[in-house]
Design a protein around this motif. Structure first.
Motif, PDB file in Angstrom:
ATOM      1  N   LEU A  60       0.827  -1.200   0.000  1.00  0.00           N
ATOM      2  CA  LEU A  60       0.000   0.000   0.000  1.00  0.00           C
ATOM      3  C   LEU A  60       0.868   1.260   0.000  1.00  0.00           C
ATOM      4  CD1 LEU A  60      -2.858   1.241   0.205  1.00  0.00           C
ATOM      5  CD2 LEU A  60      -2.614   1.108   2.685  1.00  0.00           C
ATOM      6  N   ASP A  61       1.931   1.241   0.755  1.00  0.00           N
ATOM      7  CA  ASP A  61       2.805   2.413   0.871  1.00  0.00           C
ATOM      8  C   ASP A  61       3.552   2.729  -0.420  1.00  0.00           C
ATOM      9  OD1 ASP A  61       2.034   2.666   3.506  1.00  0.00           O
ATOM     10  OD2 ASP A  61       3.712   1.465   4.254  1.00  0.00           O
ATOM     11  N   GLN A  62       3.668   1.764  -1.316  1.00  0.00           N
ATOM     12  CA  GLN A  62       4.422   1.985  -2.550  1.00  0.00           C
ATOM     13  C   GLN A  62       3.527   2.312  -3.750  1.00  0.00           C
ATOM     14  OE1 GLN A  62       6.840  -1.523  -2.928  1.00  0.00           O
ATOM     15  NE2 GLN A  62       8.294  -0.844  -1.365  1.00  0.00           N
ATOM     16  N   LEU A  63       2.226   2.364  -3.546  1.00  0.00           N
ATOM     17  CA  LEU A  63       1.329   2.713  -4.643  1.00  0.00           C
ATOM     18  C   LEU A  63       1.520   4.176  -5.020  1.00  0.00           C
ATOM     19  CD1 LEU A  63      -2.108   1.097  -3.627  1.00  0.00           C
ATOM     20  CD2 LEU A  63      -0.406   0.178  -5.201  1.00  0.00           C
ATOM     21  N   SER A  64       1.499   4.449  -6.314  1.00  0.00           N
ATOM     22  CA  SER A  64       1.481   5.850  -6.760  1.00  0.00           C
ATOM     23  C   SER A  64       0.133   6.450  -6.364  1.00  0.00           C
ATOM     24  CB  SER A  64       1.663   5.921  -8.273  1.00  0.00           C
ATOM     25  OG  SER A  64       0.512   5.387  -8.924  1.00  0.00           O
ATOM     26  N   ASP A  65       0.003   7.761  -6.468  1.00  0.00           N
ATOM     27  CA  ASP A  65      -1.267   8.406  -6.130  1.00  0.00           C
ATOM     28  C   ASP A  65      -2.405   7.863  -6.996  1.00  0.00           C
ATOM     29  OD1 ASP A  65      -0.003   9.916  -4.210  1.00  0.00           O
ATOM     30  OD2 ASP A  65       0.103  11.733  -5.436  1.00  0.00           O
ATOM     31  N   GLU A  66      -2.142   7.690  -8.309  1.00  0.00           N
ATOM     32  CA  GLU A  66      -3.192   7.169  -9.189  1.00  0.00           C
ATOM     33  C   GLU A  66      -3.545   5.730  -8.841  1.00  0.00           C
ATOM     34  OE1 GLU A  66      -4.076   6.131 -13.832  1.00  0.00           O
ATOM     35  OE2 GLU A  66      -2.932   7.950 -13.416  1.00  0.00           O
ATOM     36  N   SER A  67      -2.540   4.899  -8.577  1.00  0.00           N
ATOM     37  CA  SER A  67      -2.810   3.512  -8.195  1.00  0.00           C
ATOM     38  C   SER A  67      -3.612   3.448  -6.901  1.00  0.00           C
ATOM     39  CB  SER A  67      -1.506   2.729  -8.043  1.00  0.00           C
ATOM     40  OG  SER A  67      -0.908   2.500  -9.288  1.00  0.00           O
ATOM     41  N   PHE A  68      -3.279   4.315  -5.954  1.00  0.00           N
ATOM     42  CA  PHE A  68      -4.018   4.351  -4.689  1.00  0.00           C
ATOM     43  C   PHE A  68      -5.484   4.708  -4.937  1.00  0.00           C
ATOM     44  CE2 PHE A  68      -5.725   6.575  -0.994  1.00  0.00           C
ATOM     45  CZ  PHE A  68      -5.568   5.598  -0.020  1.00  0.00           C
ATOM     46  N   GLU A  69      -5.723   5.725  -5.775  1.00  0.00           N
ATOM     47  CA  GLU A  69      -7.098   6.127  -6.078  1.00  0.00           C
ATOM     48  C   GLU A  69      -7.854   4.994  -6.772  1.00  0.00           C
ATOM     49  OE1 GLU A  69      -8.584   8.742  -4.853  1.00  0.00           O
ATOM     50  OE2 GLU A  69      -6.692   9.418  -3.962  1.00  0.00           O
ATOM     51  N   GLN A  70      -7.181   4.292  -7.685  1.00  0.00           N
ATOM     52  CA  GLN A  70      -7.824   3.144  -8.341  1.00  0.00           C
ATOM     53  C   GLN A  70      -8.138   2.055  -7.314  1.00  0.00           C
ATOM     54  OE1 GLN A  70      -6.276   1.385 -11.880  1.00  0.00           O
ATOM     55  NE2 GLN A  70      -5.954   3.348 -12.912  1.00  0.00           N
ATOM     56  N   PHE A  71      -7.192   1.784  -6.433  1.00  0.00           N
ATOM     57  CA  PHE A  71      -7.371   0.765  -5.396  1.00  0.00           C
ATOM     58  C   PHE A  71      -8.619   1.074  -4.560  1.00  0.00           C
ATOM     59  CE2 PHE A  71      -6.417  -0.044  -0.816  1.00  0.00           C
ATOM     60  CZ  PHE A  71      -6.563  -1.423  -0.816  1.00  0.00           C
TER      61      PHE A  71
END
Length: 197
Positions: A60-71
């Motif tokens: 979770l800590d390594q997700l980019s901002d876009e990946s986090f939003e998609q998640f």
């Protein structure tokens, strides 16, 4: 079945109730969503080992901002619809991973030609047939694997009422293979010379 531009649109027939405004899916976001949902690994041992490796590496800590939003949106979608995103929904409900493309629609003739990813969208055609129970819908399909994933199906009243489909390539004799190859070339509007290129 047609959208405002007169194009075949599977979303008009079986819509996805969730939201996913991105054009692509971040693999790390989807993998982390699978971890959170405790989705079982694939039954195929090779695929399962690849999935397990991806799950071990995702953080979770390594997700980019876009990946986090998609998640986050994937989890919202899953809570609301049972599906992470529109492609997850499409595979399960349309029989193909995305909408129709490379289309030619002739409304006067009552015909449409289009491509899909993977197999022909049988669930979509069943739904259209259900919506227009008196209509006879005849389809012919073929994919790039000339001669083995092809055939014709007739739908009426929400059911497939006739089928003539190629068997598995390994189960066909030479005459059957030649028949289905010729059929697939005709449906795809290809020639063997084009296929060799």
């Amino acid at each position: 079945m047609l959208n405002e531009e007169g194009r075949v649109d599977f979303r008009k027939i079986i819509p996805f109730a969730g939201e996913f405004p991105w054009n692509g899916i971040a693999c790390d976001a989807e993998t982390l969503a699978d971890v959170v949902r405790r989705k079982p690994l694939d039954e195929n041992p090779l695929i399962a080992s690849l999935e397990a490796g991806s799950r071990d590496r995702v953080s979770l800590d390594q997700l980019s901002d876009e990946s986090f939003e998609q998640f986050v949106q994937m989890l919202r979608n899953h809570r609301a619809t049972g599906y992470l995103h529109d492609m997850d929904f499409a595979r399960a409900n349309w029989g193909t991973k995305w909408n129709a493309y490379d289309q030619a629609v002739d409304q006067e003739a009552g015909t449409a030609r289009f491509d899909t990813a993977w197999s022909f969208p049988e669930p979509i055609l069943l739904k259209v047939s259900e919506q227009f129970p008196d209509a006879t819908i005849e389809i012919r399909y073929a994919d790039e694997d000339i001669g083995s994933n092809c055939g014709s199906v007739t739908f009426q009243g929400g059911k497939a009422v006739a089928r003539d489909e190629a068997q598995r390539w390994a189960d066909m004799d030479q005459l059957q293979r030649e028949k289905w190859q010729a059929f697939a070339y005709e449906v795809k509007r290809w020639t063997p010379d084009e296929d060799d290129e």
